[in-house]
Design a protein around this motif. Structure first.
Motif, PDB file in Angstrom:
ATOM      1  N   ILE A 196      -0.990  17.808  -5.098  1.00 31.76           N
ATOM      2  CA  ILE A 196      -1.205  16.410  -5.472  1.00 31.76           C
ATOM      3  C   ILE A 196      -2.693  16.097  -5.624  1.00 31.76           C
ATOM      4  O   ILE A 196      -3.154  15.676  -6.681  1.00 31.76           O
ATOM      5  CB  ILE A 196      -0.548  15.440  -4.463  1.00 31.76           C
ATOM      6  CG1 ILE A 196       0.951  15.684  -4.436  1.00 31.76           C
ATOM      7  CG2 ILE A 196      -0.862  13.979  -4.819  1.00 31.76           C
ATOM      8  CD1 ILE A 196       1.700  14.940  -3.369  1.00 31.76           C
TER       9      ILE A 196
ATOM     10  N   GLU B  62       3.182  14.177  -9.960  1.00 30.75           N
ATOM     11  CA  GLU B  62       4.152  15.255 -10.142  1.00 30.75           C
ATOM     12  C   GLU B  62       4.787  15.229 -11.527  1.00 30.75           C
ATOM     13  O   GLU B  62       5.066  16.268 -12.122  1.00 30.75           O
ATOM     14  CB  GLU B  62       5.251  15.157  -9.072  1.00 30.75           C
ATOM     15  CG  GLU B  62       4.789  15.530  -7.674  1.00 30.75           C
ATOM     16  CD  GLU B  62       4.223  16.951  -7.629  1.00 30.75           C
ATOM     17  OE1 GLU B  62       4.861  17.878  -8.158  1.00 30.75           O
ATOM     18  OE2 GLU B  62       3.130  17.128  -7.066  1.00 30.75           O
TER      19      GLU B  62
ATOM     20  N   LEU C 102       2.001   9.335  -6.001  1.00 33.91           N
ATOM     21  CA  LEU C 102       2.471  10.689  -5.722  1.00 33.91           C
ATOM     22  C   LEU C 102       3.492  11.124  -6.768  1.00 33.91           C
ATOM     23  O   LEU C 102       3.443  12.252  -7.274  1.00 33.91           O
ATOM     24  CB  LEU C 102       3.084  10.762  -4.322  1.00 33.91           C
ATOM     25  CG  LEU C 102       2.138  10.534  -3.143  1.00 33.91           C
ATOM     26  CD1 LEU C 102       2.896  10.621  -1.826  1.00 33.91           C
ATOM     27  CD2 LEU C 102       1.007  11.549  -3.142  1.00 33.91           C
ATOM     28  N   LEU C 103       4.411  10.226  -7.091  1.00 33.53           N
ATOM     29  CA  LEU C 103       5.433  10.539  -8.085  1.00 33.53           C
ATOM     30  C   LEU C 103       4.802  10.746  -9.465  1.00 33.53           C
ATOM     31  O   LEU C 103       5.169  11.666 -10.206  1.00 33.53           O
ATOM     32  CB  LEU C 103       6.460   9.400  -8.146  1.00 33.53           C
ATOM     33  CG  LEU C 103       7.641   9.589  -9.107  1.00 33.53           C
ATOM     34  CD1 LEU C 103       8.453  10.821  -8.694  1.00 33.53           C
ATOM     35  CD2 LEU C 103       8.529   8.349  -9.109  1.00 33.53           C
ATOM     36  N   SER C 104       3.821   9.917  -9.794  1.00 34.36           N
ATOM     37  CA  SER C 104       3.168  10.008 -11.105  1.00 34.36           C
ATOM     38  C   SER C 104       2.440  11.339 -11.279  1.00 34.36           C
ATOM     39  O   SER C 104       2.467  11.940 -12.357  1.00 34.36           O
ATOM     40  CB  SER C 104       2.161   8.862 -11.278  1.00 34.36           C
ATOM     41  OG  SER C 104       2.804   7.618 -11.248  1.00 34.36           O
TER      42      SER C 104
ATOM     43  N   HIS D  11       0.825  -1.207   0.000  1.00 34.12           N
ATOM     44  CA  HIS D  11       0.000   0.000   0.000  1.00 34.12           C
ATOM     45  C   HIS D  11       0.860   1.258   0.000  1.00 34.12           C
ATOM     46  O   HIS D  11       0.579   2.208  -0.740  1.00 34.12           O
ATOM     47  CB  HIS D  11      -0.919   0.008   1.223  1.00 34.12           C
ATOM     48  CG  HIS D  11      -2.029  -0.996   1.127  1.00 34.12           C
ATOM     49  ND1 HIS D  11      -2.834  -1.310   2.199  1.00 34.12           N
ATOM     50  CD2 HIS D  11      -2.464  -1.761   0.099  1.00 34.12           C
ATOM     51  CE1 HIS D  11      -3.720  -2.221   1.829  1.00 34.12           C
ATOM     52  NE2 HIS D  11      -3.517  -2.496   0.559  1.00 34.12           N
ATOM     53  N   ILE D  12       1.907   1.244   0.805  1.00 39.99           N
ATOM     54  CA  ILE D  12       2.803   2.406   0.865  1.00 39.99           C
ATOM     55  C   ILE D  12       3.487   2.621  -0.475  1.00 39.99           C
ATOM     56  O   ILE D  12       3.593   3.748  -0.970  1.00 39.99           O
ATOM     57  CB  ILE D  12       3.853   2.214   1.984  1.00 39.99           C
ATOM     58  CG1 ILE D  12       3.159   2.250   3.357  1.00 39.99           C
ATOM     59  CG2 ILE D  12       4.924   3.299   1.906  1.00 39.99           C
ATOM     60  CD1 ILE D  12       4.065   1.851   4.508  1.00 39.99           C
ATOM     61  N   ALA D  13       3.931   1.520  -1.092  1.00 42.17           N
ATOM     62  CA  ALA D  13       4.590   1.616  -2.399  1.00 42.17           C
ATOM     63  C   ALA D  13       3.640   2.175  -3.443  1.00 42.17           C
ATOM     64  O   ALA D  13       4.018   3.016  -4.272  1.00 42.17           O
ATOM     65  CB  ALA D  13       5.096   0.233  -2.826  1.00 42.17           C
ATOM     66  N   TYR D  14       2.387   1.721  -3.400  1.00 41.75           N
ATOM     67  CA  TYR D  14       1.390   2.205  -4.355  1.00 41.75           C
ATOM     68  C   TYR D  14       1.179   3.706  -4.207  1.00 41.75           C
ATOM     69  O   TYR D  14       1.172   4.443  -5.199  1.00 41.75           O
ATOM     70  CB  TYR D  14       0.065   1.461  -4.146  1.00 41.75           C
ATOM     71  CG  TYR D  14      -1.089   2.046  -4.930  1.00 41.75           C
ATOM     72  CD1 TYR D  14      -1.224   1.806  -6.287  1.00 41.75           C
ATOM     73  CD2 TYR D  14      -2.033   2.871  -4.311  1.00 41.75           C
ATOM     74  CE1 TYR D  14      -2.269   2.362  -7.013  1.00 41.75           C
ATOM     75  CE2 TYR D  14      -3.078   3.423  -5.028  1.00 41.75           C
ATOM     76  CZ  TYR D  14      -3.196   3.164  -6.387  1.00 41.75           C
ATOM     77  OH  TYR D  14      -4.229   3.728  -7.089  1.00 41.75           O
ATOM     78  N   VAL D  15       1.030   4.168  -2.978  1.00 45.48           N
ATOM     79  CA  VAL D  15       0.804   5.596  -2.726  1.00 45.48           C
ATOM     80  C   VAL D  15       2.005   6.416  -3.198  1.00 45.48           C
ATOM     81  O   VAL D  15       1.844   7.470  -3.826  1.00 45.48           O
ATOM     82  CB  VAL D  15       0.539   5.845  -1.224  1.00 45.48           C
ATOM     83  CG1 VAL D  15       0.522   7.341  -0.927  1.00 45.48           C
ATOM     84  CG2 VAL D  15      -0.799   5.220  -0.817  1.00 45.48           C
ATOM     85  N   LEU D  16       3.223   5.927  -2.938  1.00 44.38           N
ATOM     86  CA  LEU D  16       4.426   6.649  -3.359  1.00 44.38           C
ATOM     87  C   LEU D  16       4.519   6.744  -4.878  1.00 44.38           C
ATOM     88  O   LEU D  16       4.877   7.794  -5.427  1.00 44.38           O
ATOM     89  CB  LEU D  16       5.671   5.957  -2.797  1.00 44.38           C
ATOM     90  CG  LEU D  16       5.871   6.064  -1.279  1.00 44.38           C
ATOM     91  CD1 LEU D  16       7.080   5.261  -0.837  1.00 44.38           C
ATOM     92  CD2 LEU D  16       6.025   7.522  -0.845  1.00 44.38           C
ATOM     93  N   VAL D  17       4.181   5.656  -5.562  1.00 46.09           N
ATOM     94  CA  VAL D  17       4.192   5.668  -7.026  1.00 46.09           C
ATOM     95  C   VAL D  17       3.157   6.658  -7.559  1.00 46.09           C
ATOM     96  O   VAL D  17       3.413   7.401  -8.515  1.00 46.09           O
ATOM     97  CB  VAL D  17       3.917   4.249  -7.588  1.00 46.09           C
ATOM     98  CG1 VAL D  17       3.663   4.312  -9.095  1.00 46.09           C
ATOM     99  CG2 VAL D  17       5.094   3.325  -7.300  1.00 46.09           C
TER     100      VAL D  17
END
Length: 283
Positions: A144, A58, A54-56, A46-52
């Protein structure tokens, strides 16, 4: 829901790998290791998904580029994020009256406004409905979140600027006319901080009148308690679709009359549930 299933499958795979690798001791140690592995992968996914995500936002979203219609790609991700937020906020959301939602036409959906959680729970419990929201201009400026809202077709409504408000009404009407999405608006214009609803703005119903579509009336309860209860207490949230005002009525009556009818339907449901709660508390 789908994202949580994928995370659970991955976590189960990690547990299985641990078993096969023989990283076990006695029964207590084994249970502890397997539980830790499961939680590690489940929450990590879940954390990885949210980080991806957020990056996407931006890298790939430019709000300066007009959004002609809601992006199905970003709407899917909006549903995924809404599911995660409800899961971690411990919001147990129930919905009634979905059978009343028109199946053969787009519509304007109106609801009382209690909390920032209102659109989140609505997206979470109505995944099959293609919905886009009319919101305050300030919400689309939030880092975001504003970019994601832009890609999902959310429209800013500046009630202090008639010219800009008319542009939004026209854009929302176009979404409906071109079958891109149904539109959700909170006619109170802002969140009510009291138990009683604020008066509905009649202008909100111009969208339905121009597009010649029905108005779906929704009563929301307990969304304002989610933040107060988090993280120690679960919150039971209720979405009740209380009725539909048909397109013919909307077309033939003034928006002020349609607004009064819609608000009356919602208030009737809220008052009825409030009486039930009071009666139950006395028992």
């Amino acid at each position: 829901m789908l994202l949580r299933i994928f995370a659970a499958i991955g976590a189960a795979g990690s547990v299985l790998h641990t078993l096969i690798a023989g990283q076990t001791g006695n029964a207590l140690e084994t249970t502890g290791i397997l539980l830790l592995r499961f939680l590690e992968y489940f929450f990590g996914a879940h954390i990885a998904y949210v980080l991806v995500m957020l990056l996407s936002t931006e890298l790939f979203i430019r709000k300066s580029k007009p959004q002609e219609k809601p992006s199905k790609f970003w709407l899917w991700h909006l549903h995924a994020v809404a599911d995660l937020l409800c899961f971690y906020a411990r919001a147990d959301v129930s919905i009634t009256g979905t059978e009343l939602i028109p199946k053969d036409t787009r519509y304007l959906m109106v609801a009382n406004h209690r909390s920032l959680a209102d659109p989140v729970v609505m997206v979470h419990k109505m995944p099959k409905e293609e919905l886009t929201f009319v919101s305050k201009p300030g919400n689309l400026k939030i880092p975001i979140i504003g970019k994601v809202m832009h890609k999902c077709g959310c429209l800013p409504l500046d009630r202090e600027n008639n010219r800009e408000a008319l542009k939004t009404v026209k854009a929302a009407t176009e979404y409906i006319d071109k079958d891109y999405a149904s539109v959700v608006i909170y006619p109170e214009g802002t969140r009510s901080k009291q138990e009683d609803m604020l008066p509905f703005h009649a202008g909100s119903f111009k969208i339905a009148q121009r597009a010649n579509v029905p108005v779906v009336c929704v009563a929301l309860r307990n969304t304002d308690r989610v933040i107060h209860n988090f993280p120690l207490k679960k919150t039971n949230v209720y979405i009740d679709i209380v009725g539909v005002i048909d397109a013919e009525y909307v077309k033939e009556h003034k928006t002020k009359e349609t607004a009064a009818l819609a608000q009356g339907m919602i208030e009737e449901k809220l008052d009825a549930e409030k009486k039930k709660e009071s009666a139950a508390a006395k028992c």
